[in-house]
Design an enzyme around this catalytic site. Structure first.
Site, mmCIF file in Angstrom:
data_model
loop_
_atom_site.group_PDB
_atom_site.id
_atom_site.type_symbol
_atom_site.label_atom_id
_atom_site.label_comp_id
_atom_site.label_asym_id
_atom_site.label_seq_id
_atom_site.Cartn_x
_atom_site.Cartn_y
_atom_site.Cartn_z
ATOM 1 N N SER A 88 3.455 -13.509 54.159
ATOM 2 C CA SER A 88 3.309 -14.960 54.126
ATOM 3 C C SER A 88 4.457 -15.584 53.354
ATOM 4 C CB SER A 88 1.982 -15.347 53.474
ATOM 5 O OG SER A 88 1.909 -16.747 53.259
ATOM 6 N N TYR B 41 -4.219 -15.099 46.642
ATOM 7 C CA TYR B 41 -3.703 -14.926 48.010
ATOM 8 C C TYR B 41 -2.194 -14.689 47.988
ATOM 9 C CZ TYR B 41 -2.151 -16.091 52.720
ATOM 10 O OH TYR B 41 -1.543 -16.062 53.953
#
Length: 261
Positions: free
Chosen positions: A187, A202
């Site tokens: 990501s 995350y």
């Protein structure tokens, strides 16, 4: 030779070397992105394993792999959604694409249990490609101390343990035949920005994926196994705050098309 001439020649030489290095880097990037002929993915093996395959990027990649003639092992936590995805793939590409579904909830399974289950399910299959796409984020931005214990554990299990143990389960067969490809979906939250507050666990988990990919890529490159981490930015998926694609926000289908060019 005067000192001024020496300094001028040295500076010019260093500048020329630097320019050549920059041009070589740009040419390599253009070659890889636009000019390099696509690979025959079946050279790695006839089967591809895709985690998180019922939505978003994982589902789009499953369709892309099927379009290349690969058989699919689809992994997800929802058996109904796995069946829907399987039927959609068969409808588009016919029965020539074999599909095997594995139901695993990465938020609940332990690491060794994940590895054991996948090893048993793929026994005898010529798996050449692994897509570690499974991921989990918070439903909305929150301070670290406000997170429930269950949320922290689930995000770590899904993003970190899931990718780690699935890779560990698939690698031995690739090592045995000395070829394979592993693509981990990271990501931009861990690479494109200096920090990602309110989504701390995350972002940290995705940073692990990036470093994990770099390290095992060096470990197994000499064995014919190619490993990389793809770093998408904002993509219109259920996990993203933006649900609708646009000129600036790609859909998973658009993102998946050049992934193996």
């Amino acid at each position: 030779m005067e000192s001024q001439d020496f300094v001028l020649i040295t500076t010019t030489t260093l500048g020329f070397i630097s320019l050549c290095k920059t041009l070589a880097y740009i040419f390599k990037w253009v070659w890889v992105m636009f000019l390099r002929p696509s690979k025959n993915l079946k050279d790695y093996g006839s089967w591809a394993v895709v985690t998180g395959s019922t939505d978003g990027i994982g589902k789009a990649l499953a369709f892309e792999l099927a379009s290349k003639g690969l058989h699919l092992v689809l992994i997800g936590r929802n058996p109904s959604k796995l069946e829907v995805t399987s039927n959609e793939v068969r409808k588009r590409y016919g029965e020539q694409v074999e599909i095997k579904n594995i139901v695993i909830d990465f938020a609940k399974f332990g690491g060794e249990e994940i590895a054991r289950t996948i090893k048993e399910e793929i026994e005898g299959l010529d798996v050449g490609i692994l897509i570690n796409n499974v991921g989990m984020a918070y439903p909305y931005a929150r301070f670290f101390n406000e997170l429930e214990t269950e949320t922290i554990e689930s995000v770590i299990r899904v993003n970190v343990e899931g990718t780690t143990w699935v890779t560990r389960a698939v690698l031995p067969a690739m090592l045995k035949k000395k070829k394979g490809a592993v693509v981990n979906i990271g990501s931009g939250a861990s690479v494109a920005v200096s920090s990602y507050p309110l989504y701390t666990i995350y972002a940290a988990a995705k940073a692990y994926i990036a470093m994990f990919s770099k390290c095992i890529s060096l470990e197994y490159k000499q064995h014919g196994i190619h490993i990389q981490c793809q770093i998408p930015l904002v993509v219109a998926t259920k996990m993203a705050p933006v649900k609708r694609s646009s000129f600036f926000i790609p859909s998973p289908e658009i993102l998946a098309e050049p992934a193996y060019g």
